[in-house]
Design a protein around this motif. Structure first.
Motif, PDB file in Angstrom:
ATOM      1  N   PRO A 210     -71.539 -28.187 152.396  1.00 58.51           N
ATOM      2  CA  PRO A 210     -71.943 -29.084 153.493  1.00 58.51           C
ATOM      3  C   PRO A 210     -73.204 -28.568 154.185  1.00 58.51           C
ATOM      4  CG  PRO A 210     -69.573 -28.728 153.545  1.00 58.51           C
ATOM      5  CD  PRO A 210     -70.110 -27.810 152.489  1.00 58.51           C
ATOM      6  N   GLY A 211     -74.160 -29.472 154.376  1.00 59.90           N
ATOM      7  CA  GLY A 211     -75.408 -29.112 155.020  1.00 59.90           C
ATOM      8  C   GLY A 211     -76.457 -28.556 154.079  1.00 59.90           C
ATOM      9  N   HIS A 212     -76.159 -28.510 152.780  1.00 64.64           N
ATOM     10  CA  HIS A 212     -77.115 -27.957 151.810  1.00 64.64           C
ATOM     11  C   HIS A 212     -77.999 -29.016 151.146  1.00 64.64           C
ATOM     12  CE1 HIS A 212     -75.773 -23.572 150.825  1.00 64.64           C
ATOM     13  NE2 HIS A 212     -75.958 -23.781 152.123  1.00 64.64           N
ATOM     14  N   LEU A 213     -77.851 -30.265 151.528  1.00 63.95           N
ATOM     15  CA  LEU A 213     -78.751 -31.310 151.039  1.00 63.95           C
ATOM     16  C   LEU A 213     -79.549 -31.826 152.236  1.00 63.95           C
ATOM     17  CD1 LEU A 213     -79.816 -33.279 148.864  1.00 63.95           C
ATOM     18  CD2 LEU A 213     -77.889 -34.788 149.423  1.00 63.95           C
ATOM     19  N   GLY A 234     -78.309 -21.461 158.608  1.00 60.56           N
ATOM     20  CA  GLY A 234     -76.988 -22.061 158.565  1.00 60.56           C
ATOM     21  C   GLY A 234     -75.889 -21.057 158.281  1.00 60.56           C
ATOM     22  N   PRO A 235     -74.636 -21.501 158.349  1.00 58.84           N
ATOM     23  CA  PRO A 235     -73.496 -20.580 158.176  1.00 58.84           C
ATOM     24  C   PRO A 235     -73.352 -20.054 156.748  1.00 58.84           C
ATOM     25  CG  PRO A 235     -72.743 -22.855 158.369  1.00 58.84           C
ATOM     26  CD  PRO A 235     -74.208 -22.864 158.693  1.00 58.84           C
ATOM     27  N   VAL A 236     -73.816 -20.820 155.746  1.00 56.76           N
ATOM     28  CA  VAL A 236     -73.720 -20.391 154.347  1.00 56.76           C
ATOM     29  C   VAL A 236     -75.136 -20.386 153.766  1.00 56.76           C
ATOM     30  CG1 VAL A 236     -72.739 -20.843 152.075  1.00 56.76           C
ATOM     31  CG2 VAL A 236     -71.423 -21.414 154.138  1.00 56.76           C
ATOM     32  N   ARG A 237     -75.690 -19.200 153.567  1.00 51.03           N
ATOM     33  CA  ARG A 237     -77.054 -19.117 153.044  1.00 51.03           C
ATOM     34  C   ARG A 237     -77.070 -19.439 151.557  1.00 51.03           C
ATOM     35  NH1 ARG A 237     -79.782 -15.244 150.451  1.00 51.03           N
ATOM     36  NH2 ARG A 237     -78.355 -13.551 151.001  1.00 51.03           N
ATOM     37  N   PRO A 238     -77.942 -20.338 151.114  1.00 49.79           N
ATOM     38  CA  PRO A 238     -78.007 -20.660 149.683  1.00 49.79           C
ATOM     39  C   PRO A 238     -78.575 -19.497 148.883  1.00 49.79           C
ATOM     40  CG  PRO A 238     -79.796 -21.729 150.861  1.00 49.79           C
ATOM     41  CD  PRO A 238     -78.918 -21.108 151.911  1.00 49.79           C
ATOM     42  N   ASP A 239     -78.156 -19.394 147.611  1.00 47.51           N
ATOM     43  CA  ASP A 239     -78.775 -18.409 146.728  1.00 47.51           C
ATOM     44  C   ASP A 239     -79.804 -19.065 145.800  1.00 47.51           C
ATOM     45  OD1 ASP A 239     -77.132 -19.751 144.946  1.00 47.51           O
ATOM     46  OD2 ASP A 239     -75.910 -18.004 144.429  1.00 47.51           O
TER      47      ASP A 239
END
Length: 334
Positions: A210-213, A234-239
């Motif tokens: 959620p929030g990655h697009l 954000g709470p989950v950093r993309p790799d």
């Protein structure tokens, strides 16, 4: 001494009438014959007499290429290829930029009509509607919505997004974000690029975080930078980040640098467009390259055919693309 139609016909082994048909864009010529004539035209440097053709046909021998004001990732390459492809058919090209509000460029509006035989449009929407309303043949190039009145040579946006995302997955990344995509429309149907991104994740057994697009109003470096900063905060950093254009990707790489992340060790980045800047950036940018030569040749061929036969059936052609892995998506060392 300038070459003539007879010289081209003799070299190509066809009739003068056939050469004239090819030069003037008539569609009923076989692919093999058309290529032989075009090769002879190029070899001899033949250029039709534009003034004589205008008197004979009422045509100007000029095409317009209209590009959006927003950065089209491969705009420079496309312009160069269109000018070359049109020149081989005896046409000159004027290039116009669309405006942010999608009004026709001043040279193509009804109040100040530019004398052109047809228009190549690299921007969808109201701009296309306005141009087709002027009665000129129009061919659409690249992305954007189809128009049943116009031929279209398009990019496989969904396929490019899927292939780029699949490439990131093969490098071991799993928290893959996307910048430049759009949420589903009113009917709940995702846009083509977004659909391709989702499809690649789904086939790998993943769902987007959620929030990655994130959408991007324009395909510019600043938009990619801002979106990537939001992702990193954000709470989950993309790799990994798939960007819908190279300028967005270059902005995203700068954002990673500014927050202390390494590309590709901490986050991989890939774009679309294969612009020259990406080949020489550090790290060099992985990308999905679109065959702009194909786009240009097919678009010019469709437009000149449409000029010669306005009532021909509308056609759609899809340009090939290929993933070009570079340093920005290398597998991190263990």
């Amino acid at each position: 001494m300038a070459s003539t139609l007879k010289d081209v016909a003799r070299l190509a082994g066809v009739s003068v009438k056939t050469v004239s048909n090819v030069v003037n864009g008539y569609p009923h010529v076989s692919t093999d014959v058309r290529r032989r004539v075009e090769a002879a035209v190029a070899q001899l440097g033949y250029r039709p007499n534009a003034f004589a053709r205008t008197l004979r046909t009422g045509r100007t021998g000029v095409l317009a290429l209209v590009l959006p004001d927003a950065d089209l990732p491969y705009a420079d390459d496309l312009t160069r290829e269109v000018v070359h492809a049109a020149g081989r058919r005896g046409y000159r090209v004027v290039v116009e930029r669309g405006s942010d509000d999608e009004r026709p460029p001043s040279g193509l509006d009804d109040a100040r009509p530019m004398p052109v035989d047809g228009v190549l449009v690299g921007a969808p929407g109201e701009l296309t509607q306005a141009l087709t309303g002027g009665g000129r043949p129009v061919v659409l190039i690249g992305e954007g919505a189809s128009d049943q009145r116009c031929d279209r040579v398009r990019v496989d946006v969904a396929g490019a997004a899927e292939d780029a995302t699949a490439h990131l997955l093969r490098t071991g990344r799993r928290r893959i974000a996307a910048i430049g995509g759009c949420p589903p429309g009113p009917a709940g149907v995702p846009q083509p690029g977004t659909a391709g991104y989702h499809r690649a994740l789904r086939e790998a057994g993943l769902t987007p975080v959620p929030g990655h697009l994130l959408p991007a109003r324009r395909h510019r470096r600043a938009d990619g930078y801002r979106a990537a900063r939001d992702l990193f905060a954000g709470p989950v950093r993309p790799d990994a980040i798939f960007c819908f254009s190279d300028p967005l990707a270059i902005g995203a790489m700068r954002a990673a640098f500014d927050v202390g992340l390494r590309v590709p060790a901490d986050v991989a980045v890939i774009g679309v467009g294969d612009i020259e800047e990406g080949r020489y950036s550090r790290p060099s940018l992985s990308t999905v390259a679109v065959d702009t030569g194909f786009l240009a040749r097919e678009a010019v061929a469709r437009l000149t055919a449409r000029i010669g036969q306005p009532d021909a059936a509308v056609a759609e052609v899809v340009a090939p693309h290929i993933v070009l892995p570079r340093e920005s998506t290398e597998v991190p060392a263990r």
